[in-house]
Design an enzyme around this catalytic site. Structure first.
Site, PDB file in Angstrom:
ATOM      1  N   CYS A  96      13.327  47.936  -9.450  1.00 37.23           N
ATOM      2  CA  CYS A  96      12.299  48.929  -9.132  1.00 37.23           C
ATOM      3  C   CYS A  96      12.648  49.685  -7.854  1.00 37.23           C
ATOM      4  O   CYS A  96      13.066  49.084  -6.863  1.00 37.23           O
ATOM      5  CB  CYS A  96      10.960  48.196  -8.963  1.00 37.23           C
ATOM      6  SG  CYS A  96       9.619  49.230  -8.364  1.00 37.23           S
ATOM      7  N   CYS A  99       9.523  48.434  -5.138  1.00 39.88           N
ATOM      8  CA  CYS A  99       9.414  47.071  -4.626  1.00 39.88           C
ATOM      9  C   CYS A  99      10.740  46.323  -4.607  1.00 39.88           C
ATOM     10  O   CYS A  99      10.797  45.167  -4.211  1.00 39.88           O
ATOM     11  CB  CYS A  99       8.391  46.278  -5.438  1.00 39.88           C
ATOM     12  SG  CYS A  99       8.906  45.915  -7.120  1.00 39.88           S
ATOM     13  N   ASP A 320       9.175   9.671  40.318  1.00 37.84           N
ATOM     14  CA  ASP A 320      10.615   9.813  40.548  1.00 37.84           C
ATOM     15  C   ASP A 320      11.410   8.841  39.697  1.00 37.84           C
ATOM     16  O   ASP A 320      10.870   7.869  39.182  1.00 37.84           O
ATOM     17  CB  ASP A 320      10.942   9.532  42.022  1.00 37.84           C
ATOM     18  CG  ASP A 320      10.399  10.632  42.927  1.00 37.84           C
ATOM     19  OD1 ASP A 320      10.300  10.366  44.151  1.00 37.84           O
ATOM     20  OD2 ASP A 320      10.079  11.718  42.426  1.00 37.84           O
TER      21      ASP A 320
END
Lengths: 502, 214
Positions: A96, A99, A320
């Protein structure tokens, strides 16, 4: 007059044998009602059957169109518009011009294999197979469709042409459903059936992405020059659209099916028993700092159980690398991206046990569980406003005396001023931060008059090490200034991270 | 005792059952809580190995010490303590000529060169408004009863802060020049530091040079 339908010329697909579903009948009748000359026109230009319905019909675009094959649709349209019955082979196989095959259920996959489905359910079956390959467990999904920009341009061109040629017709002005939305309408119900799942705006998305083959993209997309010309043409009301504009022959698009699940979260509390394990992965100059990280030890065990792509670690505060996290543990979240399955509580318990019973005992976990959207509220609880409790091993230059113990315990809600510690000054703003030491307690150590254990409870954000050794006098008061001598911190442990509820 | 209780509970599948097991759970929870605390205490203490008489100071652990001697003038010895993150703490080395004057240092003035170093306001992570200094940029002037001496940066970089506490407490320089008596903190660029480093000496070399037993 009667409800019986006339047999279509030359094509006996479905209608003439009387076994006609209501939906097929509706579509047939809709085909009859379309404006015949425009249908004939569009078909000859190379617009596909479903696009013709989409563009010409006044009725809403319906999922009924999904179950009717393209060739049947074509024959009904040709009959209704008295268009020349082109040989079904060639006309149906032409992609198409609007599309690009999307609504014709035509696409090629990653390996360039062409796939063509006659109806929505066959297309759904192919998509289902691709979805299943990703391995997700789900009972509902959201469908997303993405089409190349050329489709949008083609749509615009065709609409312009139709508006120009048939401007007096009523159907021309009505709002047309886009190719994207039309595909969703056609395909959603068959997909639901084929996947055995509901459709909603869920946490699991299936995305159908149509893209053009690379050499096509060059020719097809508008150049800036063309776009400007088109825009001015539209403004001037002139259209250069003629039948000759639609001469391009297209290849079908490549379809890729991607599945994505929104992140899922697990919460828990972790303990850090090692003084050589960082909280998160820490790498400097390609070298890892520390032996391992809490993040990897926990996340690395949860990720495989979820079959996810990656994880993120979030913790309510941090400590830490050389500080242990003991006591009640620190709350954390593991966020897993694109998980394929959600592990059961049983599996989570097994993961917890595996981490806790590991040989090296670097890290521990408790209360590991799946958590929903309330996870962030839970994390914020552990952050800025809360109090933290520590135990520090402190050395002072002179022997500890009884009066020191008393003077320290008597300091309640002590306010201290901390300049940004030198050790973080390279990456943090130079500020002076006021913090509160809520209480302190000295615990003597057998056999030593210079070392003692200092238990303290402080406001979140207090630098404990700097409070003990004074950070060159930049934290004041400090342990050293309170006791009037040099003080050093040897070790630090976090003994409690207080949260709202527990 | 506890084992008996469990058996009782298993044999009576009535509502009593639930009350019994709840009480048992509560008791268990309390015991568990005490256990947790004990466990915590033992963890805190177990880690304490043989403790040295005098542990290394925070400065010794976190910084690498460099020195520069006779910088621009004889006897002008300074230290540069460099942290792992690149920041350098600058101050007077123990052998600085100012300490030889009787009474030690009595005053410090940061208003040298073109501006008063103690009023600079560095802000933000990017350390906006920091003064860019060369190694011979003047930091401050320290005065004794006898004379005054210029202290310089020794390191090329951005001046992040000066120790303004010294203004009101100059005696910190006499008592602890290597800690609370530090003079300034400078952030050099990595390339500048590499070049700068060549003119500095290590702690060992410093000790030897000055024939000190620290």
């Amino acid at each position: 007059m009667s409800d019986e339908t006339k047999p279509s010329a030359g094509d006996s697909s479905g209608l003439s044998n009387g076994l006609v579903s209501d939906s097929d009948r509706r579509v047939y009748q809709a085909a009859q009602s379309l404006h015949s000359s425009s249908v004939k026109d569009l078909l000859s230009l190379g617009v596909c059957e479903r696009c013709v319905f989409r563009l010409v019909s006044v009725e809403p675009f319906d999922s009924d169109l999904s179950s009717v094959s393209a060739s049947t649709l074509r024959s009904w349209l040709e009959e209704a518009s008295a268009a020349a019955a082109a040989s079904s082979e060639s006309s149906c196989s032409r992609v198409c011009i609007v599309c690009l095959g999307v609504l014709q259920f035509v696409f090629s996959d990653a390996k360039q294999t062409l796939a063509r489905s006659e109806c929505g359910s066959d297309y759904a079956a192919r998509v289902t197979e691709l979805v299943k390959r990703e391995g997700h467990e789900f009972d509902s999904f959201g469908l997303e469709v993405s089409v190349p920009s050329t489709v949008v341009e083609n749509e615009r061109a065709v609409l312009l042409y139709l508006k120009g040629k048939y401007e007096t017709e009523g159907w021309v002005q009505s709002e047309k459903i886009s190719v994207k939305d039309a595909l969703k309408v056609l395909v959603l119900d068959p997909l639901k059936a084929s996947l055995g799942a509901k459709s909603d705006s869920s946490s699991f998305h299936i995305r159908l992405t149509y893209s053009m083959t690379s050499d096509e993209v060059q020719d097809a997309s508008e150049t800036t020059h063309e776009r400007k010309k088109r825009k001015t043409d539209e403004e001037n009301g002139s259209t250069s659209m003629s039948e000759n504009s639609f001469e391009k022959v297209y290849e079908p698009c490549i379809l890729s099916v991607n599945c994505n699940k929104m992140p899922i979260f697990f919460s828990g509390r972790y303990f850090k028993y090692s003084r050589n394990v960082s909280q998160t992965r820490w790498i400097i100059d390609d070298e890892r700092m520390g032996e391992a990280s809490v993040e990897e030890l926990i996340g690395g065990n949860i990720l495989p159980a979820c079959l996810g792509d990656s994880y993120k670690f979030h913790a309510a505060g941090r400590e830490d690398i050389d500080v242990r996290m003991l006591g009640s543990g620190r709350p954390f979240l593991i966020e897993v991206q694109n998980s394929r399955k959600c592990p059961s509580q049983q599996s989570l318990m097994e993961i917890e046990e595996k981490i806790n019973n590991s040989e090296k005992k670097l890290v521990g976990v408790k209360d590991l569980k799946f958590i929903g959207s309330q996870c962030w509220a839970m994390m914020r609880e552990g952050e800025a406003e809360k109090q933290k409790q520590y135990a520090a091993l402190v050395w002072i230059a002179r022997p500890l005396e009884e009066k020191d113990i008393n003077s320290i315990s008597s300091l309640i809600e002590l306010k201290i001023l901390q300049k940004t510690p030198v050790r973080v000054l390279h990456r943090r703003s130079p500020l002076e931060r006021e913090r509160t030491i809520h209480w302190m307690k000295v615990e003597k150590i057998k056999g030593s008059s210079h070392y003692f254990l200092l238990h303290l409870c402080t406001q979140a954000g207090t630098y404990i090490k700097e409070f003990v050794h004074g950070d060159l006098g930049r934290t004041s008061p400090s342990m050293g200034s309170i006791l009037g001598c040099r003080a050093e911190i040897i070790q630090l442990d976090v003994t409690d991270v207080k949260m709202g509820d527990s | 005792m506890e084992i008996q209780k469990t058996a009782e509970v298993a044999n009576n599948p009535e509502t009593e059952d639930t009350i019994e097991s709840t009480k048992q759970n509560q008791h268990e929870e309390e015991v568990e809580h005490c256990d947790e605390e004990d466990e915590l205490r033992s963890m805190l203490l177990s880690d304490i190995r043989d403790l040295p008489l005098t542990p290394p100071s925070a400065t010794q652990v976190n910084f690498v010490s460099y020195f520069i001697t006779d910088f621009t003038k004889p006897g002008h010895d300074q230290y540069i303590y460099r942290h792992a993150n690149g920041l350098c703490v600058i101050g007077l080395a123990p052998t600085h000529v100012a300490f030889k004057d009787e009474g030690g240092i009595t005053n410090i003035d940061f208003n040298v060169g073109k501006s008063d170093r103690s009023v600079l306001k560095v802000s933000g992570k990017r350390k906006k408004n920091a003064m860019r200094s060369e190694s011979n940029t003047a930091l401050c002037k320290v005065s004794t009863a006898k004379d005054s001496y210029i202290v310089r940066c020794c390191v090329k970089g951005s001046l992040l802060e000066v120790n303004e506490r010294l203004i009101n407490q100059p005696q910190l320089l006499n008592s602890s020049a290597d800690r609370e008596g530090y003079i300034a903190i400078i952030m050099p660029r990595p390339a500048d530091w590499t070049k700068n480093k060549e003119s500095l000496i290590t702690l060992e070399e410093y000790k030897q040079k000055k024939e000190l037993s620290l």
